[in-house]
Design a protein around this motif. Structure first.
Motif, PDB file in Angstrom:
ATOM      1  N   UNK A 143       0.841  -1.192   0.000  1.00 35.40           N
ATOM      2  CA  UNK A 143       0.000   0.000   0.000  1.00 35.40           C
ATOM      3  C   UNK A 143       0.880   1.247   0.000  1.00 35.40           C
ATOM      4  N   UNK A 144       0.537   2.184  -0.863  1.00 34.80           N
ATOM      5  CA  UNK A 144       1.306   3.420  -0.972  1.00 34.80           C
ATOM      6  C   UNK A 144       0.549   4.537  -0.249  1.00 34.80           C
ATOM      7  N   UNK A 145       1.241   5.190   0.684  1.00 36.71           N
ATOM      8  CA  UNK A 145       0.637   6.232   1.497  1.00 36.71           C
ATOM      9  C   UNK A 145       1.391   7.542   1.292  1.00 36.71           C
ATOM     10  N   UNK A 146       0.653   8.607   0.985  1.00 35.07           N
ATOM     11  CA  UNK A 146       1.237   9.933   0.832  1.00 35.07           C
ATOM     12  C   UNK A 146       0.819  10.795   2.015  1.00 35.07           C
ATOM     13  N   UNK A 147       1.793  11.407   2.673  1.00 36.43           N
ATOM     14  CA  UNK A 147       1.548  12.303   3.800  1.00 36.43           C
ATOM     15  C   UNK A 147       1.903  13.721   3.386  1.00 36.43           C
ATOM     16  N   UNK A 148       1.008  14.658   3.634  1.00 34.75           N
ATOM     17  CA  UNK A 148       1.327  16.076   3.477  1.00 34.75           C
ATOM     18  C   UNK A 148       1.592  16.663   4.865  1.00 34.75           C
ATOM     19  N   UNK A 149       2.331  17.760   4.901  1.00 34.57           N
ATOM     20  CA  UNK A 149       2.646  18.365   6.195  1.00 34.57           C
ATOM     21  C   UNK A 149       3.507  17.470   7.067  1.00 34.57           C
ATOM     22  N   UNK A 150       4.474  16.831   6.461  1.00 33.49           N
ATOM     23  CA  UNK A 150       5.268  15.814   7.170  1.00 33.49           C
ATOM     24  C   UNK A 150       6.149  16.379   8.267  1.00 33.49           C
ATOM     25  N   UNK A 151       6.379  17.682   8.276  1.00 31.50           N
ATOM     26  CA  UNK A 151       7.227  18.285   9.307  1.00 31.50           C
ATOM     27  C   UNK A 151       6.421  18.855  10.474  1.00 31.50           C
ATOM     28  N   UNK A 152       5.091  18.767  10.416  1.00 31.55           N
ATOM     29  CA  UNK A 152       4.253  19.246  11.507  1.00 31.55           C
ATOM     30  C   UNK A 152       4.210  18.270  12.666  1.00 31.55           C
ATOM     31  N   UNK A 153       3.490  18.635  13.706  1.00 26.08           N
ATOM     32  CA  UNK A 153       3.437  17.787  14.901  1.00 26.08           C
ATOM     33  C   UNK A 153       2.921  16.383  14.578  1.00 26.08           C
ATOM     34  N   UNK A 154       1.774  16.312  13.914  1.00 24.19           N
ATOM     35  CA  UNK A 154       1.181  15.011  13.604  1.00 24.19           C
ATOM     36  C   UNK A 154       1.909  14.354  12.435  1.00 24.19           C
ATOM     37  N   UNK A 155       2.258  15.145  11.426  1.00 22.46           N
ATOM     38  CA  UNK A 155       2.965  14.592  10.282  1.00 22.46           C
ATOM     39  C   UNK A 155       4.259  13.912  10.671  1.00 22.46           C
ATOM     40  N   UNK A 156       4.991  14.536  11.581  1.00 22.36           N
ATOM     41  CA  UNK A 156       6.249  13.956  12.073  1.00 22.36           C
ATOM     42  C   UNK A 156       6.001  12.590  12.708  1.00 22.36           C
ATOM     43  N   UNK A 157       4.945  12.488  13.514  1.00 17.77           N
ATOM     44  CA  UNK A 157       4.621  11.214  14.163  1.00 17.77           C
ATOM     45  C   UNK A 157       4.158  10.168  13.154  1.00 17.77           C
ATOM     46  N   UNK A 158       3.418  10.605  12.147  1.00 17.81           N
ATOM     47  CA  UNK A 158       2.972   9.679  11.104  1.00 17.81           C
ATOM     48  C   UNK A 158       4.151   9.071  10.352  1.00 17.81           C
ATOM     49  N   UNK A 159       5.114   9.916  10.020  1.00 14.84           N
ATOM     50  CA  UNK A 159       6.307   9.431   9.320  1.00 14.84           C
ATOM     51  C   UNK A 159       7.043   8.407  10.186  1.00 14.84           C
ATOM     52  N   UNK A 160       7.195   8.695  11.471  1.00 15.33           N
ATOM     53  CA  UNK A 160       7.866   7.755  12.373  1.00 15.33           C
ATOM     54  C   UNK A 160       7.140   6.416  12.427  1.00 15.33           C
ATOM     55  N   UNK A 161       5.814   6.464  12.487  1.00  9.82           N
ATOM     56  CA  UNK A 161       5.023   5.236  12.572  1.00  9.82           C
ATOM     57  C   UNK A 161       5.093   4.419  11.284  1.00  9.82           C
ATOM     58  N   UNK A 162       4.796   5.072  10.172  1.00 11.44           N
ATOM     59  CA  UNK A 162       4.633   4.340   8.920  1.00 11.44           C
ATOM     60  C   UNK A 162       5.953   3.939   8.272  1.00 11.44           C
TER      61      UNK A 162
END
Length: 290
Positions: free
Chosen positions: A1-20
């Motif tokens: 599955x391909x997941x695209x995150x926007x706002x990757x440097x924000x509070x939630x975006x940063x956590x999403x990148x760490x998780x995924x």
């Protein structure tokens, strides 16, 4: 599955990148605002056509609440137009869109926690632009989930916890508002909630708005006291400031804040088995916020 995150440097975006980024079943594409300008429809279309994601998680937002009162055009460009362009692209590529919204879509006049079906009535530009973004997503995307949250804090980025620790280090006494109530929400828990929704989304019948925030509900004054209690237990500050309770009228700001930011989180629990954020547990890691 391909997941695209926007706002990757924000509070939630940063956590999403760490998780995924730790998941072998996910091909992660993470963009900050320098790499993907969501206010540019042509750029969004070009990037999405190239990436062809299965899931888009929009963690990008203009969250400067007071600045939004004067930067109206920028606020609407990021909070309304960006979600609109992402929603259109998601539909074009049959992708699921997860979009983060806010308690500020409500006026805060309720005396009970807000449910998803309560009528929005934002008082300021930030809330108005975020509500417009919600409406754009709902009108232009078949498979979507809008996650309203509140009082976000975490180890990354700027937030109330970090502000309290900074001010507590420099000042012997602080006045904190005691007549505005909400649920502090740990950014890492928001990221986990979004991933759980992504993993368990079964189709358009689940599309809609969901509330997710922390419990127990407290005032800013009570939240500040909890922060300094944690700071004292973990020797984060050499001395703790005196915290005095004040009213919102005593601390006027350019943008109005809801007096009641409490969100009812029963729907997300019933649909995805997601419990409210345990913000008290998140404060046990208080040293990471310094």
């Amino acid at each position: 599955m391909k997941v695209l995150i926007t706002g990757s440097h924000g509070q939630v975006g940063h956590c999403l990148v760490n998780l995924l980024s730790k998941r072998s079943d996910i091909e992660l594409v993470a963009y900050d605002r320098d790499n993907l300008d969501i206010t540019d429809e042509h750029h969004v279309q070009t990037v999405l056509a190239d990436v062809k994601p299965d899931v888009i998680i929009n963690a990008a937002a203009h969250t400067a609440v007071d600045q939004a009162e004067t930067d109206v055009e920028l606020s609407y460009a990021i909070n309304r137009d960006g979600p609109l362009y992402l929603a259109k692209a998601a539909t074009q590529h049959s992708a699921l869109l997860l979009h983060i919204s806010t308690d500020y879509v409500f006026d805060g006049d309720n005396d009970v926690p807000y449910v998803e079906t309560d009528t929005p009535n934002p008082k300021g530009v930030y809330g108005q632009s975020k509500l417009a973004g919600e409406e754009a997503v709902a009108a232009n995307c078949a498979n979507y989930a809008i996650l309203r949250t509140a009082w976000v804090f975490g180890e990354h980025g700027n937030n109330f916890v970090k502000t309290m620790l900074r001010l507590g280090k420099d000042r012997p006494e602080l006045g904190i508002i005691g007549d505005q109530f909400g649920g502090p929400t740990y950014a890492g828990d928001i990221a986990k909630a979004l991933v759980t929704m992504m993993d368990n989304f079964t189709g358009s019948q689940q599309s809609g708005i969901y509330h997710f925030s922390g419990e127990p509900h407290v005032s800013w004054y009570q939240f500040a006291n909890a922060i300094f209690d944690a700071a004292g237990k973990h020797d984060v500050l050499e001395s703790l400031p005196a915290v005095n309770e004040i009213t919102a009228d005593q601390y006027p700001l350019p943008a109005p804040r809801p007096a009641n930011s409490r969100l009812n989180c029963e729907k997300i629990n019933e649909t995805f088995n997601i419990k409210p954020s345990d913000w008290q547990a998140a404060l046990k890691n208080i040293k990471a916020y310094c």
